[in-house]
Scaffold this active site. Structure first.
Site, PDB file in Angstrom:
ATOM      1  N   LYS A 163       0.850  -1.201   0.000  1.00  0.00           N
ATOM      2  CA  LYS A 163       0.000   0.000   0.000  1.00  0.00           C
ATOM      3  C   LYS A 163       0.883   1.248   0.000  1.00  0.00           C
ATOM      4  O   LYS A 163       2.079   1.175   0.308  1.00  0.00           O
ATOM      5  CB  LYS A 163      -0.920  -0.027   1.221  1.00  0.00           C
ATOM      6  CG  LYS A 163      -0.191  -0.023   2.558  1.00  0.00           C
ATOM      7  CD  LYS A 163      -1.114  -0.412   3.719  1.00  0.00           C
ATOM      8  CE  LYS A 163      -0.358  -0.448   5.031  1.00  0.00           C
ATOM      9  NZ  LYS A 163      -1.129  -1.089   6.109  1.00  0.00           N
ATOM     10  N   ARG A 222     -10.710  -1.055  15.692  1.00  0.00           N
ATOM     11  CA  ARG A 222     -10.618  -0.088  14.603  1.00  0.00           C
ATOM     12  C   ARG A 222     -11.487  -0.559  13.431  1.00  0.00           C
ATOM     13  O   ARG A 222     -12.392   0.126  13.005  1.00  0.00           O
ATOM     14  CB  ARG A 222      -9.143   0.038  14.179  1.00  0.00           C
ATOM     15  CG  ARG A 222      -8.844   1.174  13.264  1.00  0.00           C
ATOM     16  CD  ARG A 222      -7.384   1.178  12.857  1.00  0.00           C
ATOM     17  NE  ARG A 222      -7.015  -0.025  12.102  1.00  0.00           N
ATOM     18  CZ  ARG A 222      -5.881  -0.182  11.440  1.00  0.00           C
ATOM     19  NH1 ARG A 222      -4.985   0.792  11.446  1.00  0.00           N
ATOM     20  NH2 ARG A 222      -5.615  -1.290  10.790  1.00  0.00           N
ATOM     21  N   TYR A 245      15.138  29.842   9.755  1.00  0.00           N
ATOM     22  CA  TYR A 245      13.897  30.460  10.225  1.00  0.00           C
ATOM     23  C   TYR A 245      13.797  30.438  11.745  1.00  0.00           C
ATOM     24  O   TYR A 245      14.083  29.422  12.387  1.00  0.00           O
ATOM     25  CB  TYR A 245      12.689  29.720   9.652  1.00  0.00           C
ATOM     26  CG  TYR A 245      12.447  30.032   8.192  1.00  0.00           C
ATOM     27  CD1 TYR A 245      12.146  31.319   7.774  1.00  0.00           C
ATOM     28  CD2 TYR A 245      12.521  29.025   7.242  1.00  0.00           C
ATOM     29  CE1 TYR A 245      11.914  31.604   6.443  1.00  0.00           C
ATOM     30  CE2 TYR A 245      12.292  29.288   5.892  1.00  0.00           C
ATOM     31  CZ  TYR A 245      11.993  30.591   5.503  1.00  0.00           C
ATOM     32  OH  TYR A 245      11.769  30.861   4.181  1.00  0.00           O
ATOM     33  N   MET A 295      11.370  24.713   3.352  1.00  0.00           N
ATOM     34  CA  MET A 295      10.656  23.990   2.299  1.00  0.00           C
ATOM     35  C   MET A 295      11.631  23.287   1.338  1.00  0.00           C
ATOM     36  O   MET A 295      11.388  22.156   0.918  1.00  0.00           O
ATOM     37  CB  MET A 295       9.754  24.949   1.518  1.00  0.00           C
ATOM     38  CG  MET A 295       8.799  24.243   0.580  1.00  0.00           C
ATOM     39  SD  MET A 295       7.737  25.373  -0.320  1.00  0.00           S
ATOM     40  CE  MET A 295       6.671  25.998   0.964  1.00  0.00           C
TER      41      MET A 295
HETATM   42  C1  PLP Z   1      -0.394  -2.146   6.719  1.00  0.00           C
HETATM   43  C2  PLP Z   1      -0.959  -3.432   7.170  1.00  0.00           C
HETATM   44  C3  PLP Z   1      -0.143  -4.561   7.338  1.00  0.00           C
HETATM   45  C4  PLP Z   1       1.362  -4.493   7.228  1.00  0.00           C
HETATM   46  O1  PLP Z   1       1.898  -4.062   8.440  1.00  0.00           O
HETATM   47  P1  PLP Z   1       3.485  -3.955   8.671  1.00  0.00           P
HETATM   48  O2  PLP Z   1       3.609  -3.571  10.090  1.00  0.00           O
HETATM   49  O3  PLP Z   1       3.958  -2.884   7.745  1.00  0.00           O
HETATM   50  O4  PLP Z   1       4.080  -5.270   8.350  1.00  0.00           O
HETATM   51  C5  PLP Z   1      -0.749  -5.761   7.639  1.00  0.00           C
HETATM   52  N1  PLP Z   1      -2.084  -5.856   7.818  1.00  0.00           N
HETATM   53  C6  PLP Z   1      -2.904  -4.780   7.689  1.00  0.00           C
HETATM   54  C7  PLP Z   1      -4.358  -4.940   7.908  1.00  0.00           C
HETATM   55  C8  PLP Z   1      -2.368  -3.539   7.384  1.00  0.00           C
HETATM   56  O5  PLP Z   1      -3.177  -2.481   7.275  1.00  0.00           O
END
Ligand code: PLP
Length: 350
Positions: free
Chosen positions: A37, A130, A245, A293
């Site tokens: 992802k 969640r 800054y 930036m």
């Molecule tokens: C992102 C995610 C993972 C992967 O988790 P890592 O800690 O990066 O290995 C696995 N399962 C779900 C549901 C996730 O959202």
């Protein structure tokens, strides 16, 4: 023509080594889903699939458009970890053979109309609170004609071996699995789970951060990216003068300060604190002044022969992304996914 830019070099060999190492932890029968992802955590989704398809058993992600990019390049199983939300999306999922997580009441009708049972993963909430159906909802759940093939859940504290919530979650998960004897397969582990609780690998693991080398406390996993840019200016700063800054930091002696061609617009956080170490060759140099930036300022007083055009590495296989994340109250996941599109990506194998 080469345009000056911050660069992100992605080392495919390290990704491979990390994946191989993670696979040694789990039972050979367990399928290894690469979690890709968010553009493979900033590691270029397309390149990842092109280069690493042989190393993994499938892919897991969240956004449908990213899943389609993977499907263009791979015939392997693809899991949408938050499922799909309407009939249009379901049609795309069906056409492409995506496996979809079912986690809300609202999704049930869409799934029963469109998806094959073998592609449905039922997500249960075992304590993270969640996503997913909770144990008591499951008793009354009318899944219509759906018979999911995989039971899945997600751990809240998998990176913490001693947190009692892990064993509680495993217990709830396996109680549900026993009750729903129609469901034959299970998946609960992410990277932390693979490292700390490999005996729960079951049928599918979902591994993200470990592949990219961002898991804390496992020396065998290396940061797979080098994030770097060049020095564009070197200034002498007199004792008592401040830099950047807000004049956040004042020189307590005469100093040489280098400005680097990278800033928070590239994904190097504005909040990085003074004293955070980055590398110039073999030399560690501290961040000196607030990140702008397009510019990062570092103290190069002690670096011999420092010049315009020298590379400054913010993190690399030799200088773990975990170190800079931990010292700045970030997590490696966030540091990886902050890298902006304007940063030049270079993919290499060594
Ligand atoms: C992102 C995610 C993972 C992967 O988790 P890592 O800690 O990066 O290995 C696995 N399962 C779900 C549901 C996730 O959202």
């Amino acid at each position: 023509m080469t345009l000056l830019n911050a660069e992100l070099h992605i080392n495919v060999s390290i990704l491979k080594e990390n994946i191989c190492y993670l696979k040694t932890k789990i039972d050979k029968k367990s399928n290894f889903l690469a979690v890709v992802k968010a553009n493979a955590y900033g590691h270029s989704l397309k390149k990842f699939v092109e280069k690493l398809d042989d190393c993994v058993d499938g892919y897991a992600l969240v956004r449908l458009d990213e899943a389609l990019q993977v499907r263009d390049l791979s015939k392997k199983p693809i899991l949408l970890m938050q499922g799909i939300y309407d009939d249009d999306e379901a049609l795309i999922a069906k056409r492409n053979g995506f496996m979809c997580v079912l986690h809300t009441q609202e999704q049930i009708r869409t799934y029963s109309r469109n998806l094959e049972n073998k592609n449905i993963w039922l997500k249960v909430n075992t304590g993270m609170n969640r996503l997913g159906f909770s144990e008591n909802v499951l008793n009354d759940l009318n899944l219509l004609n759906i018979k999911p093939s995989v039971l899945m859940s997600h751990l809240a504290s998998s990176d913490d071996l001693h947190n009692p919530s892990n064993n509680k979650q495993f217990k709830v998960f396996n109680n549900i699995f026993e009750k729903y004897s129609d469901i034959k397969q299970r998946s609960i582990l992410n990277t932390g789970g693979i490292i700390n609780f490999p005996e729960h690998a079951y049928d599918w693991v979902r591994c993200g951060i470990g592949m990219y080398g961002g898991f804390n406390g496992e020396e065998n996993l290396k940061t797979a990216i080098t994030f770097k840019s060049k020095i564009i200016s070197i200034n002498n700063v007199k004792k008592g003068e401040s830099v950047g800054y807000g004049g956040r930091i004042t020189a307590n002696s005469d100093k040489k300060i280098a400005s680097v061609y990278c800033g928070y617009a590239d994904g190097f956080p504005q909040s990085i604190i003074d004293g955070t170490k980055v590398m110039i060759g073999e030399h560690e140099v501290p961040i000196f002044g607030r990140v702008s930036m397009d510019i990062v300022t570092v103290d190069v007083t002690d670096v011999p022969d420092i010049q315009f055009g020298n590379w400054v590495e913010f993190w690399s296989p030799k200088n773990s992304i975990n170190k800079i994340s931990n010292n700045n109250s970030f997590i490696s996941y966030e540091m990886m996914t902050r890298i902006d599109n304007r940063v030049k990506k270079v993919i290499y194998e060594d």
